[in-house]
Write a protein that holds these residues in place. Sequence first.
Motif, PDB file in Angstrom:
ATOM      1  N   ASN A  15     -13.520   9.150 -20.513  1.00 48.75           N
ATOM      2  CA  ASN A  15     -12.335   9.951 -20.833  1.00 48.75           C
ATOM      3  C   ASN A  15     -11.076   9.098 -20.928  1.00 48.75           C
ATOM      4  O   ASN A  15     -10.183   9.385 -21.734  1.00 48.75           O
ATOM      5  N   THR A  16     -10.996   8.064 -20.108  1.00 50.23           N
ATOM      6  CA  THR A  16      -9.840   7.173 -20.162  1.00 50.23           C
ATOM      7  C   THR A  16      -9.795   6.437 -21.496  1.00 50.23           C
ATOM      8  O   THR A  16      -8.734   6.278 -22.102  1.00 50.23           O
ATOM      9  N   ASN A  19     -10.098   9.680 -24.604  1.00 49.56           N
ATOM     10  CA  ASN A  19      -9.081  10.746 -24.620  1.00 49.56           C
ATOM     11  C   ASN A  19      -7.681  10.260 -24.274  1.00 49.56           C
ATOM     12  O   ASN A  19      -6.693  10.819 -24.755  1.00 49.56           O
ATOM     13  N   PHE A  20      -7.599   9.232 -23.417  1.00 50.40           N
ATOM     14  CA  PHE A  20      -6.280   8.749 -23.006  1.00 50.40           C
ATOM     15  C   PHE A  20      -5.854   7.521 -23.806  1.00 50.40           C
ATOM     16  O   PHE A  20      -4.680   7.176 -23.827  1.00 50.40           O
ATOM     17  N   PRO A 220      -6.162   7.076 -15.165  1.00 50.09           N
ATOM     18  CA  PRO A 220      -5.081   8.030 -14.879  1.00 50.09           C
ATOM     19  C   PRO A 220      -5.493   9.065 -13.835  1.00 50.09           C
ATOM     20  O   PRO A 220      -6.663   9.498 -13.791  1.00 50.09           O
ATOM     21  N   ILE A 223      -7.208  12.298 -14.976  1.00 42.51           N
ATOM     22  CA  ILE A 223      -8.595  12.137 -15.423  1.00 42.51           C
ATOM     23  C   ILE A 223      -9.532  12.051 -14.226  1.00 42.51           C
ATOM     24  O   ILE A 223     -10.627  12.631 -14.227  1.00 42.51           O
TER      25      ILE A 223
END
Length: 519
Positions: A15-16, A19-20, A220, A223
């Motif tokens: 996800n980091t 998505n980030f 983050p 997350i």
Amino acid sequence: MIIVTTQQMQQMDKNTIENFGIPGRVLMENAGRGALEILSEYFELEGARVAVVAGRGNNGGDGFVIGRYLMEMGVSVSFFLLSTRERVQGDARANMDLVLDLLAEHSLSQFIEIPDQESLEAAAGILADHDLFVDAIFGTGLNSDIRGVYRDVIELINDSGKAVFSVDIPSGINADTGAVCGVAIQADATATFAFAKAGHILYPGNFYTADLEVIDIGIPGHIAKAQSPNIFLPEPHDIAGLIPARDFNAHKGSFGHLLVLAGSPGKTGAAALCANAAVRTGAGLVTLGVPERLMPVMEPMVIEPMAAALAQTPSGGLDAAALDDIVSLLADKAALALGPGMGTDSGTRELIKSIIPIASVPMVLDADGLNCIADDPDILHTAKAPVILTPHPGEMARLTGKTTADVQNNRMETARNFAETYKVILVLKGAQTLVACPDGAVFICPTGNPGMACGGMGDVLTGMIAAFLTQGLAPESAALAGVYIHGLCGDLLAEEHAVGFSASDMVAGIPCALGTVLS
């Protein structure tokens, strides 16, 4: 401290990156640079010959970053890739290529591929001739036994007697269970990324991990939070925060009245230890209910607790005929401790199974209390108030229909599944006692030691947890505080007596352990 599973950590990384927008190479760079700082703190690098032993995955990529920085520092670094260069992909490949580019400028460094047994035999002498090994072979995704060249290299490193620094987790340790996958690196220190993993903390993984440092690599917070981590290692400040300060004008009535039902012929000590531990843990009042014929024996053993004589079975245990008197005794009580030394007479079984559905106060069910319901654990679904169970592995096996070995081989999942199924708090005793909650959260106790392996320790724990319930702590908090301080009490005693201290010594030491946490 928050602990995560392999799957949770992999999802955080994904996800980091996706998505980030933080590239995987940045995370790898952060990991390697942070690990180098830990490496420099733990080991003397000046003049050292360092071997970076890398697998072909991302763990190897972290190792390449560490080695790259070491070369820039002027350290002699040998890279041993347990594969061929062509099989290294992605971010790990990018960092391997950087290492290869730098080798021309660093005459003291070298890069050796070991993809098979023949190449290992050729390089074994060179590999062994180093002062410090950086273990970057396998990361946290390993879940099968190690074989072939990998196994031989790990054994060579362990047999070398040289210092070892593991990247993320010692290669060969299952990151979710702490189990050894056939063979594992014995590290002197380990640097892991973002969060500790269960395998770092659980036995035997904790022994292979040795000193553990956690490095922030830039995941983050939102997350990480989205993965809902639910494994925790409590720290002293966590426990201190559970225990409320006492008002200046407090009195014994301010801290509740506990009822303990315990004891049978030959097991009077269990009842006394439980009741006396409750007093030492701060319960305002304690009443101990015992079979009537035991009263002359019990009263000299429990000075502060009050005692109540109750109906007994023909063989001397508490009987179902005592139920009405017990209901009366419970009328003004804040909590109930049920089971230590009670025996398993048919009348005792009937009594316990009658109490669980009607008790309106939270209870701690231990020892024979657990044995009496092992044939019908579904009765826990009938409880009106919160229930805390405190089985040792043998009692847990009887409750679940498993073998003791099955329980010990997967303690965390066994405890969690039972707590979730029966909506209870499950304290699975033993080395690294676990507190599992109905919502799936599990706490791993960091206190306690082998000197506590003697009779009566569980009775003391039951009294402590029940005393915290009596003082108004929520069931989860009472279990966690009781387990932690119980282990700490043993640790304080072990500082003076490695072994040979008793459950009675534990009772006497409770105030000191409480003071240590609250100071």
